[in-house]
Design a protein around this motif. Structure first.
Motif, PDB file in Angstrom:
ATOM      1  N   VAL A  62       0.838  -1.207   0.000  1.00  0.00           N
ATOM      2  CA  VAL A  62       0.000   0.000   0.000  1.00  0.00           C
ATOM      3  C   VAL A  62       0.872   1.256   0.000  1.00  0.00           C
ATOM      4  O   VAL A  62       0.557   2.236  -0.675  1.00  0.00           O
ATOM      5  N   ASN A  63       1.978   1.238   0.717  1.00  0.00           N
ATOM      6  CA  ASN A  63       2.846   2.420   0.807  1.00  0.00           C
ATOM      7  C   ASN A  63       3.803   2.562  -0.365  1.00  0.00           C
ATOM      8  O   ASN A  63       4.455   3.594  -0.496  1.00  0.00           O
ATOM      9  N   ARG A  64       3.896   1.567  -1.200  1.00  0.00           N
ATOM     10  CA  ARG A  64       4.826   1.608  -2.325  1.00  0.00           C
ATOM     11  C   ARG A  64       4.233   2.425  -3.470  1.00  0.00           C
ATOM     12  O   ARG A  64       3.032   2.381  -3.722  1.00  0.00           O
ATOM     13  N   SER A  65       5.076   3.178  -4.150  1.00  0.00           N
ATOM     14  CA  SER A  65       4.584   3.966  -5.284  1.00  0.00           C
ATOM     15  C   SER A  65       4.627   3.092  -6.538  1.00  0.00           C
ATOM     16  O   SER A  65       5.681   2.856  -7.106  1.00  0.00           O
ATOM     17  N   MET A  66       3.481   2.599  -6.925  1.00  0.00           N
ATOM     18  CA  MET A  66       3.334   1.787  -8.132  1.00  0.00           C
ATOM     19  C   MET A  66       1.936   2.030  -8.668  1.00  0.00           C
ATOM     20  O   MET A  66       1.115   2.660  -8.020  1.00  0.00           O
ATOM     21  N   SER A  67       1.667   1.532  -9.831  1.00  0.00           N
ATOM     22  CA  SER A  67       0.361   1.731 -10.441  1.00  0.00           C
ATOM     23  C   SER A  67      -0.720   1.018  -9.621  1.00  0.00           C
ATOM     24  O   SER A  67      -0.450  -0.023  -9.010  1.00  0.00           O
ATOM     25  N   PRO A  68      -1.934   1.552  -9.607  1.00  0.00           N
ATOM     26  CA  PRO A  68      -3.013   0.910  -8.842  1.00  0.00           C
ATOM     27  C   PRO A  68      -3.283  -0.524  -9.281  1.00  0.00           C
ATOM     28  O   PRO A  68      -3.604  -1.371  -8.447  1.00  0.00           O
ATOM     29  N   GLU A  69      -3.132  -0.804 -10.577  1.00  0.00           N
ATOM     30  CA  GLU A  69      -3.365  -2.174 -11.058  1.00  0.00           C
ATOM     31  C   GLU A  69      -2.365  -3.137 -10.428  1.00  0.00           C
ATOM     32  O   GLU A  69      -2.724  -4.239 -10.021  1.00  0.00           O
ATOM     33  N   SER A  70      -1.116  -2.719 -10.334  1.00  0.00           N
ATOM     34  CA  SER A  70      -0.099  -3.566  -9.717  1.00  0.00           C
ATOM     35  C   SER A  70      -0.371  -3.756  -8.235  1.00  0.00           C
ATOM     36  O   SER A  70      -0.211  -4.853  -7.702  1.00  0.00           O
ATOM     37  N   LYS A  71      -0.786  -2.676  -7.569  1.00  0.00           N
ATOM     38  CA  LYS A  71      -1.090  -2.793  -6.138  1.00  0.00           C
ATOM     39  C   LYS A  71      -2.205  -3.795  -5.893  1.00  0.00           C
ATOM     40  O   LYS A  71      -2.096  -4.657  -5.019  1.00  0.00           O
ATOM     41  N   VAL A  72      -3.285  -3.674  -6.665  1.00  0.00           N
ATOM     42  CA  VAL A  72      -4.414  -4.584  -6.476  1.00  0.00           C
ATOM     43  C   VAL A  72      -3.988  -6.024  -6.747  1.00  0.00           C
ATOM     44  O   VAL A  72      -4.330  -6.942  -5.982  1.00  0.00           O
ATOM     45  N   THR A  73      -3.225  -6.240  -7.788  1.00  0.00           N
ATOM     46  CA  THR A  73      -2.769  -7.594  -8.119  1.00  0.00           C
ATOM     47  C   THR A  73      -1.922  -8.169  -6.994  1.00  0.00           C
ATOM     48  O   THR A  73      -2.141  -9.298  -6.557  1.00  0.00           O
ATOM     49  N   TRP A  74      -0.954  -7.380  -6.496  1.00  0.00           N
ATOM     50  CA  TRP A  74      -0.105  -7.879  -5.419  1.00  0.00           C
ATOM     51  C   TRP A  74      -0.892  -8.070  -4.127  1.00  0.00           C
ATOM     52  O   TRP A  74      -0.600  -8.993  -3.349  1.00  0.00           O
ATOM     53  N   LEU A  75      -1.896  -7.219  -3.873  1.00  0.00           N
ATOM     54  CA  LEU A  75      -2.718  -7.401  -2.669  1.00  0.00           C
ATOM     55  C   LEU A  75      -3.509  -8.702  -2.738  1.00  0.00           C
ATOM     56  O   LEU A  75      -3.641  -9.418  -1.744  1.00  0.00           O
ATOM     57  N   ILE A  76      -4.025  -9.014  -3.914  1.00  0.00           N
ATOM     58  CA  ILE A  76      -4.762 -10.282  -4.079  1.00  0.00           C
ATOM     59  C   ILE A  76      -3.811 -11.463  -3.878  1.00  0.00           C
ATOM     60  O   ILE A  76      -4.143 -12.424  -3.182  1.00  0.00           O
ATOM     61  N   VAL A  77      -2.621 -11.363  -4.453  1.00  0.00           N
ATOM     62  CA  VAL A  77      -1.641 -12.449  -4.304  1.00  0.00           C
ATOM     63  C   VAL A  77      -1.223 -12.594  -2.845  1.00  0.00           C
ATOM     64  O   VAL A  77      -1.041 -13.708  -2.338  1.00  0.00           O
ATOM     65  N   THR A  78      -1.110 -11.485  -2.129  1.00  0.00           N
ATOM     66  CA  THR A  78      -0.666 -11.507  -0.742  1.00  0.00           C
ATOM     67  C   THR A  78      -1.644 -12.247   0.171  1.00  0.00           C
ATOM     68  O   THR A  78      -1.233 -12.828   1.174  1.00  0.00           O
ATOM     69  N   PHE A  79      -2.921 -12.254  -0.161  1.00  0.00           N
ATOM     70  CA  PHE A  79      -3.902 -12.894   0.702  1.00  0.00           C
ATOM     71  C   PHE A  79      -3.885 -14.419   0.603  1.00  0.00           C
ATOM     72  O   PHE A  79      -4.589 -15.086   1.344  1.00  0.00           O
ATOM     73  N   VAL A  80      -3.076 -14.968  -0.277  1.00  0.00           N
ATOM     74  CA  VAL A  80      -2.886 -16.417  -0.306  1.00  0.00           C
ATOM     75  C   VAL A  80      -1.892 -16.735   0.809  1.00  0.00           C
ATOM     76  O   VAL A  80      -0.765 -16.259   0.780  1.00  0.00           O
ATOM     77  N   PRO A  81      -2.304 -17.508   1.815  1.00  0.00           N
ATOM     78  CA  PRO A  81      -1.418 -17.735   2.961  1.00  0.00           C
ATOM     79  C   PRO A  81      -0.075 -18.314   2.531  1.00  0.00           C
ATOM     80  O   PRO A  81       0.010 -19.183   1.679  1.00  0.00           O
ATOM     81  N   VAL A  82       0.957 -17.824   3.128  1.00  0.00           N
ATOM     82  CA  VAL A  82       2.345 -18.227   2.963  1.00  0.00           C
ATOM     83  C   VAL A  82       2.873 -17.932   1.558  1.00  0.00           C
ATOM     84  O   VAL A  82       3.904 -17.291   1.398  1.00  0.00           O
ATOM     85  N   PHE A  83       2.188 -18.378   0.519  1.00  0.00           N
ATOM     86  CA  PHE A  83       2.666 -18.180  -0.846  1.00  0.00           C
ATOM     87  C   PHE A  83       2.700 -16.706  -1.236  1.00  0.00           C
ATOM     88  O   PHE A  83       3.651 -16.246  -1.858  1.00  0.00           O
ATOM     89  N   GLY A  84       1.639 -15.959  -0.913  1.00  0.00           N
ATOM     90  CA  GLY A  84       1.516 -14.579  -1.353  1.00  0.00           C
ATOM     91  C   GLY A  84       2.659 -13.693  -0.910  1.00  0.00           C
ATOM     92  O   GLY A  84       3.348 -13.089  -1.746  1.00  0.00           O
ATOM     93  N   PRO A  85       2.884 -13.563   0.399  1.00  0.00           N
ATOM     94  CA  PRO A  85       4.010 -12.723   0.849  1.00  0.00           C
ATOM     95  C   PRO A  85       5.349 -13.208   0.318  1.00  0.00           C
ATOM     96  O   PRO A  85       6.219 -12.414  -0.017  1.00  0.00           O
ATOM     97  N   LEU A  86       5.500 -14.525   0.223  1.00  0.00           N
ATOM     98  CA  LEU A  86       6.754 -15.070  -0.286  1.00  0.00           C
ATOM     99  C   LEU A  86       6.971 -14.685  -1.750  1.00  0.00           C
ATOM    100  O   LEU A  86       8.064 -14.266  -2.146  1.00  0.00           O
ATOM    101  N   LEU A  87       5.923 -14.781  -2.548  1.00  0.00           N
ATOM    102  CA  LEU A  87       6.033 -14.377  -3.955  1.00  0.00           C
ATOM    103  C   LEU A  87       6.326 -12.886  -4.082  1.00  0.00           C
ATOM    104  O   LEU A  87       7.120 -12.464  -4.921  1.00  0.00           O
TER     105      LEU A  87
END
Length: 183
Positions: free
Chosen positions: A58-83
Motif C-alpha cells: 500500500v505504501n509503495r509507489s506503483m500503479s493501482p493495477e499492480s497494487k491490487v494484483t499484489w494485494l490479491i496475491v498476498t492474501f494467499v497464505p504463505v505463498f503470497g508474501p513469499l512471492l
C-alpha cells in the motif's frame, strides 16, 4: 538427460528457477517444522508477515493495477508474501544503475530554440528564411545551437560522406536525414 535439457538447466534462467525451487522447499520445510512445534506462533507469524506485506504494498509507489494484483496475491497464505518478497520488489542491477548514472551525466542541450530563432533573424536573414521555411514544413523540428548540418545535392555525395564518417567513427554516429518524395 539430454544435452538440450542440460543447457536449459545451466542457463541463467534454469539456474534461477532451480534456486527459487530450492528456496521454496527450504521455506516450506521450516514452515511445516514450526507449525508442528508451535502452531500459535506459526499462525501469528504468518499473520504478521501478511500484514507487513500489505502495508509495504500500500505504501509503495506503483500503479493501482499492480497494487491490487499484489494485494490479491498476498492474501494467499504463505505463498503470497513469499512471492511478493521474491518478485514484487524489483531492484535495478549494478549494470542498470551504471547506465542510469551515465545517462544523467550527459549534458543535454537546453531548449532555447525560440531565442536562437530570433537571434538568427537579426544576424543572418537568408539563413533565418531557410530555417523558418523548414520549421513550417515540420512542426516537430527545433533549432539548436552548436550543431552542424550538411546538404547533399545528390545521393552519391551523401553515401560517400557517410562511408567516410563510418570509417572515422570511434564510438557512434548520429544521423538525421530528410527524405522528400515528389507527388
Amino acid at each position: 538427460m539430454g544435452i538440450r535439457k542440460f543447457r536449459l538447466l545451466m542457463s541463467k534462467y534454469g539456474f534461477s528457477i532451480a534456486i527459487i525451487l530450492i528456496e521454496l522447499v527450504l521455506v516450506f520445510g521450516i514452515i511445516l517444522y514450526m507449525s508442528q512445534i508451535a502452531p500459535i506462533i506459526w499462525v501469528t507469524l504468518v499473520f504478521l508477515i501478511s500484514v507487513a506485506t500489505v502495508i509495504a504494498i500500500v505504501n509503495r509507489s506503483m500503479s493501482p493495477e499492480s497494487k491490487v494484483t499484489w494485494l490479491i496475491v498476498t492474501f494467499v497464505p504463505v505463498f503470497g508474501p513469499l512471492l511478493y518478497l521474491m518478485f514484487g520488489e524489483r531492484r535495478l542491477s549494478k549494470k542498470e544503475l551504471k547506465q542510469l548514472q551515465e545517462l544523467n551525466s550527459i549534458a543535454f542541450h537546453e531548449n532555447n530554440g525560440r531565442q536562437l530563432h530570433l537571434q538568427l533573424q537579426e544576424t543572418d536573414k537568408s539563413a533565418y528564411g531557410i530555417i523558418n521555411a523548414l520549421l513550417h514544413m515540420d512542426s516537430n523540428a527545433e533549432v539548436y545551437d552548436q550543431t552542424d548540418s550538411q546538404f547533399f545535392a545528390s545521393g552519391e555525395e551523401m553515401w560517400q560522406q557517410m562511408l567516410e564518417d563510418l570509417k572515422r567513427a570511434e564510438k557512434f554516429i548520429f544521423l538525421n536525414t530528410i527524405l522528400s518524395t515528389k507527388v
